[in-house]
Design an enzyme around this catalytic site. Structure first.
Site, PDB file in Angstrom:
ATOM      1  N   SER A  22      20.967 -25.982 -49.998  1.00 36.98           N
ATOM      2  CA  SER A  22      19.559 -25.783 -49.622  1.00 36.98           C
ATOM      3  C   SER A  22      19.383 -25.536 -48.130  1.00 36.98           C
ATOM      4  O   SER A  22      18.315 -25.124 -47.685  1.00 36.98           O
ATOM      5  CB  SER A  22      18.732 -27.014 -50.010  1.00 36.98           C
ATOM      6  OG  SER A  22      19.055 -28.102 -49.156  1.00 36.98           O
ATOM      7  N   LYS A  23      20.416 -25.795 -47.325  1.00 35.52           N
ATOM      8  CA  LYS A  23      20.240 -25.793 -45.858  1.00 35.52           C
ATOM      9  C   LYS A  23      20.135 -24.375 -45.292  1.00 35.52           C
ATOM     10  O   LYS A  23      20.541 -23.409 -45.932  1.00 35.52           O
ATOM     11  CB  LYS A  23      21.391 -26.538 -45.188  1.00 35.52           C
ATOM     12  CG  LYS A  23      21.690 -27.900 -45.776  1.00 35.52           C
ATOM     13  CD  LYS A  23      20.611 -28.952 -45.529  1.00 35.52           C
ATOM     14  CE  LYS A  23      20.920 -30.194 -46.339  1.00 35.52           C
ATOM     15  NZ  LYS A  23      20.330 -31.410 -45.844  1.00 35.52           N
ATOM     16  N   ASN A  24      19.653 -24.302 -44.046  1.00 34.16           N
ATOM     17  CA  ASN A  24      19.362 -22.997 -43.443  1.00 34.16           C
ATOM     18  C   ASN A  24      20.613 -22.153 -43.204  1.00 34.16           C
ATOM     19  O   ASN A  24      20.522 -20.944 -43.058  1.00 34.16           O
ATOM     20  CB  ASN A  24      18.618 -23.177 -42.119  1.00 34.16           C
ATOM     21  CG  ASN A  24      17.238 -23.770 -42.305  1.00 34.16           C
ATOM     22  OD1 ASN A  24      16.953 -24.395 -43.330  1.00 34.16           O
ATOM     23  ND2 ASN A  24      16.373 -23.576 -41.340  1.00 34.16           N
ATOM     24  N   GLN A  71      25.126 -27.620 -47.063  1.00 38.39           N
ATOM     25  CA  GLN A  71      24.834 -27.744 -48.495  1.00 38.39           C
ATOM     26  C   GLN A  71      23.910 -26.596 -48.906  1.00 38.39           C
ATOM     27  O   GLN A  71      23.288 -25.954 -48.062  1.00 38.39           O
ATOM     28  CB  GLN A  71      24.210 -29.140 -48.720  1.00 38.39           C
ATOM     29  CG  GLN A  71      23.825 -29.473 -50.145  1.00 38.39           C
ATOM     30  CD  GLN A  71      22.358 -29.201 -50.398  1.00 38.39           C
ATOM     31  OE1 GLN A  71      21.600 -28.912 -49.485  1.00 38.39           O
ATOM     32  NE2 GLN A  71      21.965 -29.274 -51.657  1.00 38.39           N
TER      33      GLN A  71
END
Ligand SMILES: *Cc1c(COP(=O)(O)O)cnc(C)c1O
Length: 420
Positions: A192-194, A190
């Site tokens: 926001s993920k790294n 998603q």
């Protein structure tokens, strides 16, 4: 004077923006579009499955539409369903619980470790009943839950172990990537993920049969290579070729970004610890690499004589974006009986949920975490040493000027979604 009281903020420049991208990412997606293979028939999905599984030291990867569907899919492949209980931490994103409910099973919430905010192995073991089918430790903020203990507990009690690694891209426990210490592990891509492609997910495993079952449930119930005969009640949770191509392109930066987050986080933790009433979460020494999806420190309201919400607001006013993080999951509206769309009203599961009575739950460490945590996002850790110093300077300035915060009332609640 503190910025919240009208003074000049420590910082007026933004932190690094997320996601980070350049022309090569756009090119990778454009190449897929021009090829005409946007879904089945392309090679990118198979390639990212291979590459990401290898990056996390797992044998098999199954790419999916997102992290939530990965959790549902993994639980279903593990045979979790109506009548079962699944142990989860009370300090996590709603998806961990929602996926359990969506299989027809009941999430049983247990307390967390005060130093890592990950599921406490003793609390999890104490929550086991004859109905327990699975335990889901969540690697909160990218810090691994105690995998030595969870692997042992799962084996002794003959339970499935599913790692919610949706925040743990790159995390290593004792030198080996997380995600396949358990029977299955789930990741999210998603925005926001790294590692991100907007939306997406992956399930990892070292168990070929379980990986094949995940493939079948992902792909409308078809066992791969079986000329399309349906054997299970599946879903369509496939990843597109555009998503996979973007992930392959983004992955080129992951190793270096993870290194930088680790370097900056360790520096930040050391400097912030020198300030009174500020305690960064601990890093278990068996954590050989930390994803640092979040940098979390604990704020001691009593030592400061300042409320948690006012501190968060004052820190944001100094130009440091921050949030308070999760509230205890048992208080989520999902668990308030309110009508037919609420799981508590469903036949079968309703009685079971009523017995648990989420409204009456009170897990002390989870409660404390939600009243002391300060979250900084992973992209801030991609900044310079000067950026880290600004964070430290802002917190130190608040400590020196805390008199200006005493008795102040918060004007808004710094919820975890509402980053300043
Ligand atoms: C992000 C996240 C999920 C859900 O992933 P999505 O891709 O947003 O569906 C699940 N669990 C945790 C712990 C997460 O952080």
């Amino acid at each position: 004077m503190l910025a919240i009281a009208g003074g000049t903020p420590v910082r007026q420049r933004p932190f690094p923006k997320w996601p980070i991208h350049d022309e090569s990412d756009a090119q990778a997606v454009a190449d897929v579009i021009r090829s005409g293979f946007w879904g089945l028939g392309g090679q990118n999905v198979a390639e990212i499955e291979k590459r990401f599984a290898a990056f996390q030291d797992a044998s098999y990867g199954v790419a999916t539409s997102n992290g939530t569907s990965s959790l549902w899919l993994a639980l279903t492949a593990l045979g979790v369903g109506p009548g079962d209980e699944v142990i989860i931490p009370a300090y996590t994103f709603i998806a961990t619980a929602a996926a359990v409910l969506q299989t027809g099973a009941v999430p049983v919430m247990a307390d967390i470790d005060p130093d890592t905010y990950c599921l406490d192995p003793d609390a999890a073991e104490a929550a086991i009943t004859p109905r327990t089918a699975c335990i889901i430790p969540v690697h909160v903020a990218g810090h691994p839950a105690d995998l030595d203990r969870f692997v042992d507990i799962a084996q002794r009690h003959k339970l499935a172990l599913l790692e919610d690694a949706c925040q743990a891209h790159g995390t290593q426990w004792k030198g080996r990537g997380v995600g396949a210490y358990g029977d299955l592990g789930t990741f999210s891509f998603q925005s926001s993920k790294n590692l991100s492609c907007g939306e997406g997910g992956m399930i990892l495993s070292n168990n070929e049969l379980l990986a094949d079952m995940c493939l079948a449930y992902r792909n409308c119930g078809r066992w791969e290579g079986s000329s399309g005969t349906r054997r299970v009640l599946g879903y369509n949770l496939r990843m597109t070729e555009m998503q996979a191509a973007l992930l392959l392109s983004q992955m080129k930066r992951l190793e270096e970004q993870t290194r930088l987050r680790n370097e900056n986080a360790l520096y930040l933790a050391e400097k912030l610890s020198e300030i009174e009433g500020i305690r960064p979460l601990k890093r278990d020494e068996r954590t050989t690499r930390h994803a640092y999806h979040l940098f979390i420190f604990r704020f001691d309201s009593e030592v400061w004589g300042v409320s948690h919400d006012v501190f968060l607001e004052a820190l944001a006013a100094e130009g440091i974006p921050c949030s308070r993080g999760y509230v205890p999951l048992y208080r989520d509206p999902t668990f308030i009986p309110y009508g037919r769309s609420c799981p508590a009203a469903w036949p079968g599961i309703g009685d079971h949920l009523a017995k648990i009575d989420y409204q009456q739950m009170f897990l002390p460490v989870t409660e404390k975490a939600s009243s002391e945590a300060v979250w900084l996002t992973q992209s801030m850790l991609l900044g310079t040493k000067q950026d880290m110093d600004d964070i430290v300077t802002a917190v130190a300035k608040l400590w020196e000027g805390r008199e200006q915060l005493v008795g102040r009332r918060p004007t808004r609640r710094m919820g975890y979604a509402g980053l300043a």
